[in-house]
Design an enzyme around this catalytic site. Structure first.
Site, PDB file in Angstrom:
ATOM      1  N   CYS A  52       0.837  -1.210   0.000  1.00 54.50           N
ATOM      2  CA  CYS A  52       0.000   0.000   0.000  1.00 54.50           C
ATOM      3  C   CYS A  52       0.870   1.257   0.000  1.00 54.50           C
ATOM      4  O   CYS A  52       1.816   1.365   0.767  1.00 54.50           O
ATOM      5  CB  CYS A  52      -0.903  -0.011   1.234  1.00 54.50           C
ATOM      6  SG  CYS A  52      -1.764   1.538   1.486  1.00 54.50           S
ATOM      7  N   CYS A  55       0.246   3.128   3.653  1.00 55.38           N
ATOM      8  CA  CYS A  55       0.522   2.532   4.964  1.00 55.38           C
ATOM      9  C   CYS A  55       1.809   3.130   5.562  1.00 55.38           C
ATOM     10  O   CYS A  55       2.720   3.523   4.824  1.00 55.38           O
ATOM     11  CB  CYS A  55       0.662   1.014   4.836  1.00 55.38           C
ATOM     12  SG  CYS A  55      -0.915   0.127   4.971  1.00 55.38           S
ATOM     13  N   HIS A 120      -4.729  -0.015   7.731  1.00 59.20           N
ATOM     14  CA  HIS A 120      -5.104  -0.153   6.330  1.00 59.20           C
ATOM     15  C   HIS A 120      -6.546  -0.619   6.146  1.00 59.20           C
ATOM     16  O   HIS A 120      -7.191  -0.315   5.136  1.00 59.20           O
ATOM     17  CB  HIS A 120      -4.142  -1.158   5.678  1.00 59.20           C
ATOM     18  CG  HIS A 120      -4.354  -1.353   4.215  1.00 59.20           C
ATOM     19  ND1 HIS A 120      -3.924  -0.446   3.284  1.00 59.20           N
ATOM     20  CD2 HIS A 120      -4.971  -2.342   3.527  1.00 59.20           C
ATOM     21  CE1 HIS A 120      -4.249  -0.876   2.071  1.00 59.20           C
ATOM     22  NE2 HIS A 120      -4.892  -2.021   2.187  1.00 59.20           N
ATOM     23  N   ASN A 160     -13.161  10.476  -1.339  1.00 61.05           N
ATOM     24  CA  ASN A 160     -13.813   9.505  -2.211  1.00 61.05           C
ATOM     25  C   ASN A 160     -13.736   8.170  -1.493  1.00 61.05           C
ATOM     26  O   ASN A 160     -12.633   7.661  -1.274  1.00 61.05           O
ATOM     27  CB  ASN A 160     -13.086   9.398  -3.553  1.00 61.05           C
ATOM     28  CG  ASN A 160     -13.115  10.705  -4.313  1.00 61.05           C
ATOM     29  OD1 ASN A 160     -14.127  11.397  -4.345  1.00 61.05           O
ATOM     30  ND2 ASN A 160     -11.995  11.063  -4.916  1.00 61.05           N
ATOM     31  N   GLY A 166     -14.238   6.060  -7.268  1.00 62.47           N
ATOM     32  CA  GLY A 166     -12.945   6.479  -7.808  1.00 62.47           C
ATOM     33  C   GLY A 166     -11.809   6.506  -6.807  1.00 62.47           C
ATOM     34  O   GLY A 166     -10.731   7.006  -7.134  1.00 62.47           O
ATOM     35  N   SER A 168      -8.601   5.508  -5.228  1.00 60.99           N
ATOM     36  CA  SER A 168      -7.540   4.782  -5.922  1.00 60.99           C
ATOM     37  C   SER A 168      -6.887   3.760  -5.008  1.00 60.99           C
ATOM     38  O   SER A 168      -6.025   3.018  -5.444  1.00 60.99           O
ATOM     39  CB  SER A 168      -6.500   5.777  -6.436  1.00 60.99           C
ATOM     40  OG  SER A 168      -5.978   6.524  -5.350  1.00 60.99           O
ATOM     41  N   HIS A 171      -6.909   2.162   1.550  1.00 62.89           N
ATOM     42  CA  HIS A 171      -6.442   2.706   2.838  1.00 62.89           C
ATOM     43  C   HIS A 171      -7.289   3.944   3.181  1.00 62.89           C
ATOM     44  O   HIS A 171      -7.527   4.775   2.309  1.00 62.89           O
ATOM     45  CB  HIS A 171      -4.962   3.087   2.722  1.00 62.89           C
ATOM     46  CG  HIS A 171      -4.322   3.344   4.041  1.00 62.89           C
ATOM     47  ND1 HIS A 171      -3.430   2.469   4.618  1.00 62.89           N
ATOM     48  CD2 HIS A 171      -4.473   4.358   4.919  1.00 62.89           C
ATOM     49  CE1 HIS A 171      -3.060   2.952   5.793  1.00 62.89           C
ATOM     50  NE2 HIS A 171      -3.677   4.101   5.999  1.00 62.89           N
ATOM     51  N   HIS A 173      -8.410   7.360   3.617  1.00 56.23           N
ATOM     52  CA  HIS A 173      -7.749   8.630   3.315  1.00 56.23           C
ATOM     53  C   HIS A 173      -8.721   9.585   2.647  1.00 56.23           C
ATOM     54  O   HIS A 173      -9.752   9.180   2.115  1.00 56.23           O
ATOM     55  CB  HIS A 173      -6.553   8.407   2.384  1.00 56.23           C
ATOM     56  CG  HIS A 173      -6.961   7.958   1.010  1.00 56.23           C
ATOM     57  ND1 HIS A 173      -7.311   6.670   0.718  1.00 56.23           N
ATOM     58  CD2 HIS A 173      -7.102   8.645  -0.159  1.00 56.23           C
ATOM     59  CE1 HIS A 173      -7.632   6.571  -0.562  1.00 56.23           C
ATOM     60  NE2 HIS A 173      -7.523   7.760  -1.121  1.00 56.23           N
ATOM     61  N   GLN A 175      -8.728  13.861   0.727  1.00 55.70           N
ATOM     62  CA  GLN A 175      -7.894  14.805  -0.023  1.00 55.70           C
ATOM     63  C   GLN A 175      -8.265  16.244   0.310  1.00 55.70           C
ATOM     64  O   GLN A 175      -9.357  16.517   0.816  1.00 55.70           O
ATOM     65  CB  GLN A 175      -8.104  14.606  -1.527  1.00 55.70           C
ATOM     66  CG  GLN A 175      -7.692  13.255  -2.064  1.00 55.70           C
ATOM     67  CD  GLN A 175      -7.618  13.292  -3.592  1.00 55.70           C
ATOM     68  OE1 GLN A 175      -7.004  14.189  -4.173  1.00 55.70           O
ATOM     69  NE2 GLN A 175      -8.228  12.328  -4.235  1.00 55.70           N
ATOM     70  N   HIS A 303     -21.301  23.159   6.304  1.00 58.12           N
ATOM     71  CA  HIS A 303     -22.065  21.925   6.079  1.00 58.12           C
ATOM     72  C   HIS A 303     -21.215  20.921   5.320  1.00 58.12           C
ATOM     73  O   HIS A 303     -20.190  21.272   4.726  1.00 58.12           O
ATOM     74  CB  HIS A 303     -23.367  22.213   5.325  1.00 58.12           C
ATOM     75  CG  HIS A 303     -23.181  22.868   3.996  1.00 58.12           C
ATOM     76  ND1 HIS A 303     -22.931  24.210   3.843  1.00 58.12           N
ATOM     77  CD2 HIS A 303     -23.184  22.357   2.739  1.00 58.12           C
ATOM     78  CE1 HIS A 303     -22.798  24.506   2.567  1.00 58.12           C
ATOM     79  NE2 HIS A 303     -22.941  23.384   1.864  1.00 58.12           N
ATOM     80  N   GLN A 330     -32.397  13.771 -11.928  1.00 58.98           N
ATOM     81  CA  GLN A 330     -33.657  13.077 -11.657  1.00 58.98           C
ATOM     82  C   GLN A 330     -33.380  12.034 -10.598  1.00 58.98           C
ATOM     83  O   GLN A 330     -32.297  11.438 -10.576  1.00 58.98           O
ATOM     84  CB  GLN A 330     -34.143  12.421 -12.967  1.00 58.98           C
ATOM     85  CG  GLN A 330     -35.415  11.617 -12.860  1.00 58.98           C
ATOM     86  CD  GLN A 330     -35.151  10.142 -12.528  1.00 58.98           C
ATOM     87  OE1 GLN A 330     -34.049   9.638 -12.722  1.00 58.98           O
ATOM     88  NE2 GLN A 330     -36.154   9.468 -12.009  1.00 58.98           N
TER      89      GLN A 330
HETATM   90  P1  H2U Z   1      -8.117   9.066  -4.223  1.00 58.67           P
HETATM   91  O1  H2U Z   1      -8.123   7.693  -3.685  1.00 58.67           O
HETATM   92  O2  H2U Z   1      -9.376   9.838  -3.830  1.00 58.67           O
HETATM   93  O3  H2U Z   1      -7.788   9.096  -5.680  1.00 58.67           O
HETATM   94  O4  H2U Z   1      -6.921   9.826  -3.486  1.00 58.67           O
HETATM   95  C1  H2U Z   1      -5.630   9.307  -3.437  1.00 58.67           C
HETATM   96  C2  H2U Z   1      -4.656  10.367  -3.883  1.00 58.67           C
HETATM   97  O5  H2U Z   1      -3.363   9.941  -3.457  1.00 58.67           O
HETATM   98  C3  H2U Z   1      -4.590  10.516  -5.388  1.00 58.67           C
HETATM   99  O6  H2U Z   1      -4.952  11.841  -5.709  1.00 58.67           O
HETATM  100  C4  H2U Z   1      -2.417  10.324  -4.403  1.00 58.67           C
HETATM  101  C5  H2U Z   1      -3.131  10.233  -5.736  1.00 58.67           C
HETATM  102  O7  H2U Z   1      -2.616  11.192  -6.632  1.00 58.67           O
HETATM  103  N1  H2U Z   1      -1.262   9.460  -4.273  1.00 58.67           N
HETATM  104  C6  H2U Z   1      -0.035  10.019  -4.008  1.00 58.67           C
HETATM  105  O8  H2U Z   1       0.094  11.239  -3.915  1.00 58.67           O
HETATM  106  N2  H2U Z   1       1.066   9.201  -3.850  1.00 58.67           N
HETATM  107  C7  H2U Z   1       1.011   7.846  -3.946  1.00 58.67           C
HETATM  108  O9  H2U Z   1       2.004   7.178  -3.783  1.00 58.67           O
HETATM  109  C8  H2U Z   1      -0.264   7.169  -4.232  1.00 58.67           C
HETATM  110  C9  H2U Z   1      -1.465   8.038  -4.400  1.00 58.67           C
HETATM  111 ZN    ZN Z   2      -2.448   0.927   3.691  1.00 58.13          ZN
END
Ligand code: H2U
Ligand code: ZN
Length: 353
Positions: A52, A55, A120, A160, A166, A168, A171, A173, A175, A303, A330
């Site tokens: 990961c 992590c 994680h 997200n 979406g 990615s 773990h 997290h 943004q 909010h 809708q």
């Molecule tokens: P999302 O899971 O909402 O995409 O957010 C994860 C963000 O983490 C994603 O914008 C960043 C991605 O660019 N990221 C890093 O900056 N470094 C990494 O090693 C993995 C992911």
């Molecule tokens: Zn992790």
């Protein structure tokens, strides 16, 4: 007070917060579905995954190494959508455009990632109240720090949750994207809240919250400091709006008790979400707070929006396509029905029942 809200007939509802309409078609959930079915991701994650990127102690994709963090960890996004050092001078007109139709502006800013926990395999509803409170404190500190920077006029904190939305990486997290200009959604809310405040001398969301708490029809959970409702004008099937009882413009102005209250309402709301279909419920969520452009925003009322895509089950989502893309949003069940469903599930997380 009897409710005169149609439960059978298609109707339109107005969203006073972003000045738009939604079409509500309550009977449409009865239609057959032979379309796309989503996979339910297996949830057998270990507490630590050596592969990961988020992590503790691991190397990230950009090759930086995470510290052995014990609660939360914030870093600048290695693949940031915004850069702080973008020139701010107005560029010349786009070549060949004599109409002024082609507008282009430089945009500066910064993007950060917040790991909510070193573990994680946790999600927000599975974290302890204390651990969630630490996340709230990080959000508040980040908002204050980024907002105080020259050239940062708006700070968007969001998450997200789930592959379907979406995310990615599983773990836990979120943004932050902090921008020079105010994005369209908060810009619209800034205008509607300002106009309402000028007309009535009260906060739009304060008045709305009072109405919802009195009616109870769309209320999902509440505590001393916050309430979560399926807004009257919800677009996504189980969309919710978390509103602070006190008219406060931003997270860094909450008292310690209010921060605990925010952690509590987020835990209780996401627990109910997960209990709806006994899966980790996907969503995008985020806070809408006053712009950090230095202007006065006495009308802003803190909010959080939750936009979850699931509709009928863990595997059938709502698609915003066809009429929604070309006409207007809708929805298939009423906000009142969605709130009832969320009130009916147990308050304790299904994994700990
Ligand atoms: P999302 O899971 O909402 O995409 O957010 C994860 C963000 O983490 C994603 O914008 C960043 C991605 O660019 N990221 C890093 O900056 N470094 C990494 O090693 C993995 C992911
Ligand atoms: Zn992790």
């Amino acid at each position: 007070m009897p409710s005169f809200i149609p439960t059978e007939h298609p109707h339109r509802r107005y969203n006073p917060l972003n000045d738009s309409w939604v079409l509500v078609s309550p009977r449409r959930t009865k239609r057959p579905w032979q379309g796309q079915v989503e996979a339910t991701p297996p949830d057998s994650r270990p507490p630590y995954d050596p592969r990961c990127y988020l992590c503790p102690g691991n190397r990230r994709a950009g090759n930086a190494q995470n510290p052995p963090y014990g609660s939360t960890f914030v870093f600048t996004n290695d693949f940031a959508a915004l850069q702080p050092d973008v020139p701010t001078d107005s560029p010349p007109p786009v070549a060949g455009d004599v109409t002024g139709l082609l507008k282009l502006q430089p945009e500066g800013g910064t993007c950060r990632v917040i790991c909510f926990s070193p573990r994680h395999n946790l999600t927000l509803p599975e974290m302890s109240a204390g651990a969630l409170r630490r996340v709230v404190d990080v959000w508040a500190a980040q908002y204050a720090e980024l907002g105080a920077r020259a050239g940062i006029n708006y700070v968007q904190i969001f998450q997200n949750q789930g592959a379907m939305m979406g995310a990615s990486n599983p773990h836990p997290h979120g943004q932050i994207w902090a921008t020079r200009t105010i994005p369209d959604e908060p810009a619209a809310e800034d205008r509607t809240q300002r106009e309402y405040f000028a007309r009535h001398g009260r906060s739009l969301l304060g008045d709305y919250l009072r109405l919802e708490v009195n009616s109870g029809e769309r209320l999902v959970v509440q505590n001393e400091h916050f309430a979560a409702v399926v807004p009257f004008w919800a677009v996504w099937p189980f969309e919710t709006l978390v509103i602070s009882r006190r008219h406060v413009p931003a997270i860094d102005q909450f008292s310690s008790a209010e921060r605990d209250g925010l952690a509590d309402i987020l835990k209780r709301l996401t627990t109910r979400y997960d209990n709806l279909f006994n899966v980790s419920f996907p969503y995008s969520m985020g806070f809408h707070q006053q712009p950090t452009d230095g202007a006065a925003h006495p009308h802003w009322h803190f909010h959080a929006h939750f936009f979850p895509p699931l509709l009928r089950s863990a595997t059938v989502r709502k698609f915003m396509v066809g009429f929604e893309m070309l006409g207007m949003p809708q929805r298939d069940l009423t906000a009142e029905q969605a709130a009832q469903r969320l009130r009916d599930v147990p308050a304790t997380h299904y994994k700990s029942q």
